[in-house]
Design a protein around this motif. Structure first.
Motif, PDB file in Angstrom:
ATOM      1  N   ALA A  85      63.290  52.543  34.558  1.00  0.00           N
ATOM      2  CA  ALA A  85      62.332  53.317  33.752  1.00  0.00           C
ATOM      3  C   ALA A  85      62.637  54.806  33.837  1.00  0.00           C
ATOM      4  O   ALA A  85      62.532  55.524  32.839  1.00  0.00           O
ATOM      5  CB  ALA A  85      60.912  53.037  34.230  1.00  0.00           C
TER       6      ALA A  85
ATOM      7  N   ASN B 154      65.570  56.121  34.248  1.00  0.00           N
ATOM      8  CA  ASN B 154      66.730  56.357  33.390  1.00  0.00           C
ATOM      9  C   ASN B 154      66.340  56.421  31.922  1.00  0.00           C
ATOM     10  O   ASN B 154      66.822  57.273  31.174  1.00  0.00           O
ATOM     11  CB  ASN B 154      67.775  55.255  33.588  1.00  0.00           C
ATOM     12  CG  ASN B 154      68.586  55.497  34.832  1.00  0.00           C
ATOM     13  OD1 ASN B 154      68.654  56.618  35.314  1.00  0.00           O
ATOM     14  ND2 ASN B 154      69.175  54.449  35.361  1.00  0.00           N
ATOM     15  N   VAL B 155      65.458  55.500  31.496  1.00  0.00           N
ATOM     16  CA  VAL B 155      65.008  55.506  30.106  1.00  0.00           C
ATOM     17  C   VAL B 155      64.283  56.814  29.799  1.00  0.00           C
ATOM     18  O   VAL B 155      64.517  57.447  28.775  1.00  0.00           O
ATOM     19  CB  VAL B 155      64.076  54.291  29.842  1.00  0.00           C
ATOM     20  CG1 VAL B 155      63.443  54.397  28.468  1.00  0.00           C
ATOM     21  CG2 VAL B 155      64.846  53.000  29.977  1.00  0.00           C
TER      22      VAL B 155
ATOM     23  N   ARG C  44      66.667  59.665  29.382  1.00  0.00           N
ATOM     24  CA  ARG C  44      67.308  59.671  28.070  1.00  0.00           C
ATOM     25  C   ARG C  44      66.425  60.316  27.015  1.00  0.00           C
ATOM     26  O   ARG C  44      66.872  61.119  26.209  1.00  0.00           O
ATOM     27  CB  ARG C  44      67.598  58.226  27.619  1.00  0.00           C
ATOM     28  CG  ARG C  44      68.717  57.578  28.351  1.00  0.00           C
ATOM     29  CD  ARG C  44      70.038  58.136  27.827  1.00  0.00           C
ATOM     30  NE  ARG C  44      71.129  57.528  28.558  1.00  0.00           N
ATOM     31  CZ  ARG C  44      71.641  56.344  28.250  1.00  0.00           C
ATOM     32  NH1 ARG C  44      71.145  55.675  27.239  1.00  0.00           N
ATOM     33  NH2 ARG C  44      72.624  55.849  28.946  1.00  0.00           N
TER      34      ARG C  44
ATOM     35  N   GLU D 212      69.906  49.667  25.228  1.00  0.00           N
ATOM     36  CA  GLU D 212      70.522  50.567  26.192  1.00  0.00           C
ATOM     37  C   GLU D 212      70.586  49.904  27.557  1.00  0.00           C
ATOM     38  O   GLU D 212      69.675  49.177  27.926  1.00  0.00           O
ATOM     39  CB  GLU D 212      69.653  51.822  26.328  1.00  0.00           C
ATOM     40  CG  GLU D 212      69.871  52.857  25.277  1.00  0.00           C
ATOM     41  CD  GLU D 212      69.075  54.095  25.653  1.00  0.00           C
ATOM     42  OE1 GLU D 212      69.344  54.650  26.715  1.00  0.00           O
ATOM     43  OE2 GLU D 212      68.187  54.466  24.892  1.00  0.00           O
TER      44      GLU D 212
ATOM     45  N   ALA E 177      70.032  51.168  30.455  1.00  0.00           N
ATOM     46  CA  ALA E 177      68.878  51.558  31.279  1.00  0.00           C
ATOM     47  C   ALA E 177      67.673  50.692  30.947  1.00  0.00           C
ATOM     48  O   ALA E 177      66.966  50.207  31.816  1.00  0.00           O
ATOM     49  CB  ALA E 177      68.559  53.036  31.060  1.00  0.00           C
ATOM     50  N   PHE E 178      67.472  50.474  29.652  1.00  0.00           N
ATOM     51  CA  PHE E 178      66.310  49.691  29.241  1.00  0.00           C
ATOM     52  C   PHE E 178      66.459  48.233  29.637  1.00  0.00           C
ATOM     53  O   PHE E 178      65.484  47.582  30.014  1.00  0.00           O
ATOM     54  CB  PHE E 178      66.110  49.824  27.725  1.00  0.00           C
ATOM     55  CG  PHE E 178      64.703  49.566  27.307  1.00  0.00           C
ATOM     56  CD1 PHE E 178      63.704  50.469  27.643  1.00  0.00           C
ATOM     57  CD2 PHE E 178      64.362  48.426  26.615  1.00  0.00           C
ATOM     58  CE1 PHE E 178      62.393  50.230  27.285  1.00  0.00           C
ATOM     59  CE2 PHE E 178      63.060  48.183  26.250  1.00  0.00           C
ATOM     60  CZ  PHE E 178      62.067  49.091  26.578  1.00  0.00           C
TER      61      PHE E 178
ATOM     62  N   VAL F  63      65.302  47.703  33.098  1.00  0.00           N
ATOM     63  CA  VAL F  63      63.845  47.590  33.189  1.00  0.00           C
ATOM     64  C   VAL F  63      63.423  46.154  32.866  1.00  0.00           C
ATOM     65  O   VAL F  63      62.632  45.545  33.575  1.00  0.00           O
ATOM     66  CB  VAL F  63      63.162  48.576  32.228  1.00  0.00           C
ATOM     67  CG1 VAL F  63      61.658  48.401  32.283  1.00  0.00           C
ATOM     68  CG2 VAL F  63      63.539  50.000  32.573  1.00  0.00           C
TER      69      VAL F  63
END
Lengths: 330, 322
Positions: free
Chosen positions: A147, A149-150, A153, B293, B295-296, B299
């Motif tokens: 989360a 990292n998201v 971004r 992505e 990163a997502f 999650v």
């Protein structure tokens, strides 16, 4: 006043007497070790131990000691919180990215919200669903680091800055030798120490860790105790992240991540049993100081990174093994 | 009873006793059928190669967890064996077979050291292996300061591509053959039984005459051995040695949970965690294919794990109360 164990005149040589005496006062060997490490440091590099050095050691030890509080309290119930480091990084990063819009105080409070939410989810998983704490908090740390990292971004244009109020708190000292962060740490540590010893909730943590079935039968709502505990742990972790951002003066999404294993190590060498029911926060504070001095010592020795890591691990293990022998007795 | 009926009743007995693993296999097959990613851009063999190091780590972690311990140093041991293999193969490319055998022995030796330290220090497993995580990571840095070294061609050949028909990836065959060769005889042996015994009831096992400490050391040695296979798989797939531990500790523990191995010890097997790793891999491939992505997708993987462990714990709770 004599302790109950010394009043019973243990049989055997002076070695046994010393051992029993130490067993009743677990902080003494830790403080001796800390003093020994500081003395060794002064021998290796004369003149390094100064008022300034003490202040900087405390500044670095305080965030670690707060994270160790999370481990101490969860370990007292037989649990562990492996999400503290990523939660701390998250709070530091959220604070540093929102402070330009809403000011440092509001940003700090906003940063604690996700920390509390993560703690609450951990608590619900561990307390109500009975997931093993190790698993629950590892899984949540996967969610949190993703989360962050998201969020990073989506926030690429925002930029990060740690406000001067926070760097003053974390990185500056009063009168040149008293770190400002002591202003918040001393009341916090006193609260934890007193709450664990004297308050009903603190004693429930020991009770649950010592014998969960018995405390349940005695009417303790174990689930609720654990939900509140992991919520507190999450909030404390977030708070530690804010202070560490102040110490360093900048914040990234992974700022506090390397503190995870040291936070567990500080509680363990501080004498808190990972199986629950035994230990306390005073030892963890000394443990955090020992680890911080140890890192300085390894840096001063100018050992290569590889040797530093090996020594760090070996010393943690040696201290934990010695301590287990002293406190568990023969 | 003829052979077919015997086999059928064996499968039935296994499925009844290990419903969790059967459920995992069903989920895997369903995911496999409905996943477009595996047939267009990302083959099953790519999935098998990417999952090979983690699958070995999961198998190793499963053994020590069944014995009632846990090995937090598994990622560091993989990094250590990975760099030893890569640097030795770079220096002695003609001695590749002895080098690979040597690396496996080093893995078992490192695991033995972990086990001996757990037994003689009387410190909880989690603390000892936490400390050893630093020690072995440091040792890996001593061997190779920066990523480097090289692999040997046959190591890559036996793990890439498919075997016979297009559907069977070589990496999967290697995994199942190696794990099967070690685990199936072991599980039926006295040592295997002892590993389960000390995990489910340490005192009871001791009173029944099981050598608890020796068994514990053997379990750690096996974990070290599987960690070295994971390290060799890393060498094979990346072609170099990297001294920084990857995320394998986290993934191996995740696989344990998904695979139905109880962290309290004494329950579960090796097949469940391995299937768990493949399910995680297939989900990752799906999410990447859907253009998500990275990163997502981390999650989402984390959320799936949280939900799975909560549902699993809830079901266990219900069963205990019923």
């Amino acid at each position: 006043m004599t302790g109950s164990a010394t009043a019973v005149e243990p049989r055997g040589g002076p070695l046994v007497v010393a051992r029993v005496w130490l067993r009743d006062r677990p902080l003494v060997p830790l403080l001796l070790l800390l003093a020994g490490l500081v003395a060794l440091l002064e021998v290796v590099q004369p003149g390094i131990v100064s008022v300034n050095w003490v202040a900087s050691t405390m500044r670095f030890a305080i965030p670690l000691a707060i994270l160790a509080a999370c481990q101490t309290m969860t370990m007292l119930t037989g649990g562990i919180d492996l999400s503290v480091a990523v939660v701390a990084s998250m709070s530091a990063y959220v604070m540093a990215t929102t402070q330009s819009d809403i000011g440092w105080l509001a940003a700090s409070l906003v940063a604690l919200v996700p920390a509390g939410v993560v703690g609450l989810v951990n608590g619900i998983g561990v307390g109500l669903f009975r997931v093993h704490p190790l698993i629950m908090t590892i899984s949540m740390s996967l969610v949190v680091s993703g989360a962050v990292n998201v969020y990073a971004r989506s926030n690429i244009t925002g930029g990060t800055r740690v406000p001067s109020e926070i760097t003053d708190l974390g990185g500056q000292s009063l009168l040149g030798f008293l770190p400002n962060s002591l202003i918040v740490f001393i009341p916090l540590a006193a609260l934890i120490l007193v709450a664990l010893r004297r308050s009903g909730y603190g004693r429930l943590l020991y009770a649950v860790g010592d014998n969960e079935v018995a405390s349940r039968l005695a009417g303790v709502r174990v689930g609720r105790v654990l939900v509140v505990l992991y919520l507190i742990s999450g909030l404390l972790a977030g708070f530690a992240g804010l202070i560490y951002a102040g110490v360093i003066g900048s914040a990234t999404g992974r700022l506090v991540d390397p503190f995870l294993l040291p936070s567990v190590a500080a509680a363990v060498i501080g004498g808190t049993s990972i199986f629950g029911g035994r230990g306390g926060y005073a030892g963890s504070i000394v443990g955090a100081l020992i680890l911080t001095v140890l890192v300085t010592f390894l840096n001063v020795m100018q050992a290569p990174e590889a040797v530093r890591q090996i020594l760090f691990g070996a010393i943690i293990l040696a201290v934990a093994a010695t301590y287990t022998r002293i406190t568990e007795g023969s | 009873m003829n052979g077919l009926a015997g086999a059928r009743s064996f499968v039935a007995r296994w499925a009844r006793g290990d419903t969790w693993t059967v459920g995992l296999i069903v989920i895997f097959v369903l995911l496999f059928i409905f996943t477009k990613a595996l047939r267009s851009t990302y083959g099953l063999d790519a999935l098998a190669i990417a999952s090979l190091p983690v699958a070995f780590a999961a198998a190793g972690q499963a053994i020590v967890v069944i014995s009632g311990g846990i090995d937090l140093s598994i990622g560091s041991v993989m990094a250590l064996t990975n760099v030893i293999a890569a640097s030795l193969l770079a220096t002695y490319p003609e001695l590749s077979v002895p080098v690979v055998i040597l690396v496996m022995l080093i893995g078992a030796l490192v695991g033995t050291v972990n086990g001996v330290l757990v037994v003689i220090s009387r410190v909880p497993d989690i603390v000892v292996t936490l400390a050893m995580l630093f020690v072995w990571a440091g040792a890996a840095l001593l061997v190779l300061g920066t990523p480097g070294g090289s692999s040997t061609p046959w190591l890559r050949e036996i793990t890439t591509g498919t075997l016979g028909i297009e559907l069977v990836p070589r990496a999967l065959v290697v995994l199942l053959v190696v794990v099967g060769l070690v685990w199936i005889p072991l599980r039926r042996s006295r040592l295997g039984l002892s590993i389960y015994a000390i995990g489910s009831n340490r005192l009871g096992a001791f009173r029944s005459g099981v050598h608890v400490e020796g068994t514990k050391i053997a379990a750690y040695a096996l974990t070290g051995f599987f960690a070295s296979l994971g390290g060799l798989a890393l060498t094979a797939s990346t072609g170099i040695g990297t001294p920084i531990p990857g995320p394998y500790l986290l993934l191996s523990v995740a696989a344990i949970v998904l695979g139905g191995v109880s962290l309290a010890g004494g329950r579960g097997g090796l097949l469940g965690p391995i299937v768990g790793i493949y399910i995680l891999g297939i989900i990752r491939a799906d999410l990447t294919f859907m253009g998500m992505e990275p990163a997502f997708s981390t999650v989402i993987q984390g959320v799936i794990m949280v939900i799975v462990v909560m549902v699993g714990a809830y079901l266990t709770l219900r069963r205990r109360e019923a």
